[in-house]
Design an enzyme around this catalytic site. Structure first.
Site, short mmCIF file in Angstrom:
data_model
loop_
_atom_site.label_atom_id
_atom_site.label_comp_id
_atom_site.label_asym_id
_atom_site.label_seq_id
_atom_site.Cartn_x
_atom_site.Cartn_y
_atom_site.Cartn_z
N HIS A 135 -5.84 2.74 -4.54
CA HIS A 135 -5.87 2.87 -3.04
C HIS A 135 -6.19 4.61 -2.37
O HIS A 135 -5.78 5.19 -1.46
CB HIS A 135 -4.30 2.85 -2.59
CG HIS A 135 -4.42 2.62 -0.85
ND1 HIS A 135 -5.09 2.12 -0.30
CD2 HIS A 135 -3.86 3.03 -0.50
CE1 HIS A 135 -4.80 2.06 0.77
NE2 HIS A 135 -3.74 2.89 0.71
N ASP A 152 1.05 -0.89 0.12
CA ASP A 152 0.30 0.03 -0.23
C ASP A 152 1.01 0.74 0.20
O ASP A 152 2.11 1.10 0.19
CB ASP A 152 -1.03 -0.47 0.73
CG ASP A 152 -2.33 -1.08 0.48
OD1 ASP A 152 -1.76 -1.66 0.00
OD2 ASP A 152 -3.33 -0.49 2.15
N ASP A 153 0.16 2.30 -0.55
CA ASP A 153 0.42 3.64 0.00
C ASP A 153 1.77 4.39 -1.22
O ASP A 153 2.51 5.26 -0.84
CB ASP A 153 1.25 3.86 1.36
CG ASP A 153 0.58 4.15 1.81
OD1 ASP A 153 -1.25 3.53 2.15
OD2 ASP A 153 0.29 3.73 3.58
N HIS A 160 -5.73 8.80 0.63
CA HIS A 160 -5.57 8.69 1.26
C HIS A 160 -6.85 8.62 2.63
O HIS A 160 -6.33 8.69 3.84
CB HIS A 160 -4.07 8.56 2.55
CG HIS A 160 -3.98 7.48 2.71
ND1 HIS A 160 -4.32 6.85 4.41
CD2 HIS A 160 -3.42 6.17 2.44
CE1 HIS A 160 -3.50 5.45 4.66
NE2 HIS A 160 -3.29 4.93 3.32
N HIS A 169 3.69 -2.51 3.31
CA HIS A 169 3.42 -0.93 2.82
C HIS A 169 5.00 -0.18 2.43
O HIS A 169 6.06 -1.29 2.34
CB HIS A 169 3.53 -0.52 3.93
CG HIS A 169 1.90 -0.09 4.34
ND1 HIS A 169 2.08 -0.59 5.35
CD2 HIS A 169 1.35 1.24 4.34
CE1 HIS A 169 0.03 -0.90 5.70
NE2 HIS A 169 -0.01 0.72 4.70
#
Length: 310
Positions: A168, A117-118, A172, A262
């Protein structure tokens, strides 16, 4: 009159005096003002008014006011309902939206998916990509829109090296706490950025923090998306060392698992533990007979929501 007998004179005087008194009484009555007369109250004034009218019909007073308060939902009750909706378990969402909300893949074969992620993050994403290339492993990267706009070359590299790209959000945001319009913008803006970089509209959505409402899942489902969370959390976002990360992954690992890690962090986050743990994780999975696959392979779903453009 003075020549009359005394008795008659007395009688005449009495009659005259009586007439004078009567005349004076009528004159007084005729000259009296309304203010001098006794006030006669009407029925409406003499009867007691209902309690609400006596108190100015104030809303909220008495039993009627209590009923009015119960009938109109308060802001706190709406907050509680929203909290209850957002707290719906992932298992229930998976049951309510089979195939459109996913936490794990089929349990029948020893296959797992690595997800990151991210991304993109120039500090950590290139290191993760290098390790995956060295071990010939393909993964799924969930991309934040505004980061992709800043570092498009990293997204292109993911695509070039055979990895899967997912949505995603744009910045955020916590989906369960924003309006429907804001939620839709999070999806569409990121999709618009990723299409030319990935070569397709990503089918897989991962909500930040895994937070999403049933209404949002249904909106995505009707537009061809699949929401993918996870059943194995490395908790690497806490800047853990590699040993702690591996322990967390082993704790719930099983066939069909979707592993959360991540490859991008926020200010002050240290993901060096993730980078150090990745080669060990790959070797450990292989030693236990696991095949590492992408989400489309694990779920038997296409990577693109629509036709590919490349």
């Amino acid at each position: 009159m003075f020549g009359m007998p005394v008795t008659k004179r007395v009688l005449v005087l009495l009659l005259a005096w009586t007439a004078l008194l009567s005349s004076s009484s009528h004159a007084d009555d005729a000259g009296s003002s309304p203010a001098d007369l006794p006030r006669v109250s009407s029925v409406s004034e003499s009867e007691p008014q209902p309690k609400a009218e006596q108190e100015g019909n104030a809303i909220g007073s008495g039993a009627d006011g209590a009923d009015a308060k119960r009938a109109e939902p308060s802001f706190n009750s709406e907050q509680k309902r929203k909290k209850k909706r957002s707290a719906m378990s992932w298992v229930k969402l998976q049951q309510q939206f089979p195939g459109s909300f996913v936490v794990w893949g089929p349990r029948g074969s020893r296959r797992v998916a690595l997800t990151f992620d991210d991304v993109p993050d120039p500090r950590y994403t290139p290191q993760v990509l290098e390790i995956l290339a060295r071990y010939k492993v393909r993964a799924t990267f969930f991309v934040v829109g505004n980061r992709a706009a800043k570092h498009p070359a990293l997204v292109r590299r993911m695509r070039k090296e055979g990895h899967i790209i997912g949505n995603h959000s744009y910045d955020h945001a916590v989906f369960s706490r924003i309006s429907r319009y804001a939620f839709e913008q999070q999806i569409w803006r990121t999709d618009w950025i990723l299409r030319p970089l990935a070569g397709y509209s990503p089918k897989f959505i991962r909500p930040p923090y895994g937070e999403i409402t049933p209404q949002q899942v249904d909106w995505l489902r009707r537009r061809g998306y699949i929401v993918v969370n996870w059943d194995v959390d490395s908790v690497d976002w806490k800047s853990l060392d590699s040993n702690s990360i591996l322990i967390n992954i082993k704790r719930t690992l099983q066939p069909g698992s979707i592993i959360l890690q991540h490859a991008g962090g926020g200010e002050g986050q240290d993901l060096s533990g993730t980078v150090a743990a990745l080669p060990r994780l790959i070797r450990m999975l292989h030693s236990k007979g696991y095949q590492i696959v992408t989400l489309p392979e694990l779920l038997n779903k296409p990577e693109a929501r629509g036709a590919r453009t490349r």
